[in-house]
Scaffold this motif. Structure first.
Motif, PDB file in Angstrom:
ATOM      1  N   ARG A  75       2.490   1.719  -3.449  1.00 43.74           N
ATOM      2  CA  ARG A  75       1.557   2.302  -4.427  1.00 43.74           C
ATOM      3  C   ARG A  75       1.310   3.780  -4.118  1.00 43.74           C
ATOM      4  NH1 ARG A  75      -2.715  -2.773  -4.550  1.00 43.74           N
ATOM      5  NH2 ARG A  75      -1.527  -4.076  -6.002  1.00 43.74           N
ATOM      6  N   TYR A  76       1.239   4.110  -2.839  1.00 47.57           N
ATOM      7  CA  TYR A  76       1.020   5.502  -2.442  1.00 47.57           C
ATOM      8  C   TYR A  76       2.156   6.396  -2.935  1.00 47.57           C
ATOM      9  CZ  TYR A  76       0.788   9.643   0.543  1.00 47.57           C
ATOM     10  OH  TYR A  76       0.753  10.917   0.989  1.00 47.57           O
ATOM     11  N   THR A  87      -5.526   3.653  -4.491  1.00 47.21           N
ATOM     12  CA  THR A  87      -5.569   2.414  -3.718  1.00 47.21           C
ATOM     13  C   THR A  87      -7.000   2.080  -3.335  1.00 47.21           C
ATOM     14  OG1 THR A  87      -5.217   3.647  -1.673  1.00 47.21           O
ATOM     15  CG2 THR A  87      -3.280   2.764  -2.787  1.00 47.21           C
ATOM     16  N   ARG A  89       0.839  -1.206   0.000  1.00 48.64           N
ATOM     17  CA  ARG A  89       0.000   0.000   0.000  1.00 48.64           C
ATOM     18  C   ARG A  89       0.874   1.256   0.000  1.00 48.64           C
ATOM     19  NH1 ARG A  89      -5.298   1.029   1.269  1.00 48.64           N
ATOM     20  NH2 ARG A  89      -5.765   3.124   2.020  1.00 48.64           N
TER      21      ARG A  89
END
Length: 475
Positions: free
Chosen positions: A468-469, A475, A465
């Motif tokens: 991806r951030y 997300t 996560r």
């Protein structure tokens, strides 16, 4: 009052056109040379339509066109040309002309209609009409300059009774462009028929194009019309024209020169009004040099030449193309920003056809509960993904070095100034620095892991996560 400018060295033509349009209540100015054109004070005279002869004794019509468009860009221009210079007229369209007409004027009604059409058109309505036809034809124009110029040219020549040759790599959409040309022409209510010249043997292709009589060869159990007969008032699209045999090329040349042909096994001569569009993924000029394609047929087909750019030269259109392809599958899925970036980094040797198949495959393999397809979920083979990640990483490392230098210079400048400083803006720039550095570390680690995100997150000791951030993904 509507004002028309006529530039022609033939005094009789200038006089005739002047009388014709003055009778309609238009103001008409006639000049007979490039010198007279240069003496016009365009700050005092505004023209709505200009008719320019390509061949003047002291000037080139294309040069006058460009000069006129510079001083009065909204003026619609019609080029007057002989058949032998139609190719030059098409060049004029690429330079901004709106239309052309052949001399001598055999059909005065057609001339009047063309001028009235120019006077009644606007840039907005014309562009809207082109976009509507493109959508109906399945043609996604996109934002690339090359593709937009191509479609503008195609729209202007679509209504002309001239042969068109489309060149482009496999999968670029040559048949889709040919359908656009048909739909944008006056023949749009007639038949559009396409045939792949490379998919049929010489005998079958001959029968397909020209038809045959019953008993003309083994298996000919009944009379059959050919495509030149069926599409007589419509459009015939010959795909992979370079694959046609020499014998077929000879027969095609005769049809283009005389508009006449005979069915296989018949002695009766038939006539056709078919508009011919040919396409190839080969360089026909090179094929002519190598004696693989008839030179005379090439020049007959190549009256108007349109070349579709490969997808790798219009990568800015990939997001729009993907959106269109997703809508066509009927799915509610979308691609993340990083997924789109990955697609834009790939060279797409199979062009739009490859992209279409790829999007379909990605949708089929996606998690049934997912709404967004992430970059690490794309069905790109290991080698390709590694190459793309490596390319992106090299760019990121180069960008980071440049970014750090700029950031440091700007921050020190702000620190040294004695005036008031907006600390919130400085701290926001620090956060942006953090984001850029984080993204660069991730990209370099992805390069080391050949695009494996789970392994990259493990090495960086962050969650997926968080990864991806930092890559600015949803997300």
């Amino acid at each position: 009052m509507i004002s028309i400018l006529i530039i022609d060295d033939e005094v009789e033509i200038g006089y005739f056109l002047s009388r014709l349009f003055q009778s309609k209540g238009y103001h008409v100015k006639v000049v007979n040379s490039g010198k007279e054109f240069s003496e016009i004070d365009f700050s005092l005279e505004q023209f709505h339509v200009a008719m320019i002869d390509l061949k003047l004794p002291d000037a080139n019509g294309l040069t006058l066109l460009q000069n006129l468009k510079q001083v009065q860009p909204t003026c619609k221009v019609m080029i007057m040309t002989g058949y032998s210079t139609i190719k030059t007229a098409v060049d004029a369209i690429k330079l901004g002309a709106s239309d052309y007409i052949e001399k001598p004027f055999d059909d005065i009604d057609l001339l009047e209609k063309q001028v009235e059409k120019l006077l009644g058109s606007t840039c907005f309505s014309n562009q809207h009409h082109i976009e509507k036809i493109a959508r109906e034809s399945g043609l996604i124009v996109g934002n690339s300059r090359a593709m937009n110029q191509l479609i503008q040219t195609a729209a202007k020549v679509a209504g002309k009774p001239v042969n068109i040759l489309i060149e482009g790599e496999t999968g670029t959409g040559k048949e889709v462009l040919s359908r656009f040309l048909h739909q944008a022409s006056d023949r749009h209510q007639e038949s559009f028929i396409g045939v792949n010249c490379g998919a049929l043997s010489e005998n079958l292709l001959e029968s397909e194009l020209f038809g045959h009589e019953k008993g003309s060869f083994t298996g000919a159990t009944q009379h059959r019309k050919g495509l030149f007969e069926i599409a007589s008032n419509g459009t015939l699209f010959l795909d992979e024209i370079a694959e046609a045999s020499y014998a077929i090329q000879v027969k095609l040349l005769r049809v283009l020169e005389t508009r006449e042909f005979m069915r296989v096994g018949s002695e009766s001569i038939l006539r056709t009004k078919t508009r011919l569009i040919a396409a190839t993924n080969e360089d026909l000029k090179e094929a002519v040099k190598q004696k693989k394609f008839r030179e005379d047929l090439f020049y007959r087909l190549n009256v108007v030449h349109l070349k579709i750019p490969p997808l790798r030269e219009r990568k800015e259109d990939i997001p729009l193309l993907v959106q269109h392809l997703l809508q066509r599958t009927g799915t509610a899925l979308s691609f993340s920003n990083s997924a789109i970036d990955l697609l834009q980094s790939y060279e797409w040797p199979g062009n739009i056809r490859e992209l279409s198949n790829f999007v379909t495959r990605a949708v089929m393999l996606a998690d049934p509960n997912a709404t967004i397809i992430q970059a690490d979920e794309l069905p790109i083979n290991h080698q390709t993904k590694s190459q793309v990640v490596a390319s992106n990483t090299d760019k990121q490392e180069s960008n980071l070095e440049s970014y750090l230098k700029t950031w440091l210079t700007e921050t020190l400048t702000t620190f040294e100034q004695k005036d008031e400083v907006k600390l919130d803006e400085v701290l926001a720039q620090v956060k942006e620095l953090e984001s850029q550095v984080g993204k660069s570390f991730i990209m370099r680690t992805l390069k080391d892991t050949h695009g494996n995100r789970k392994e990259a997150a493990k090495r960086l000791q962050i969650t997926m996560r968080k990864l991806r951030y930092l890559l600015n993904e949803k997300t």
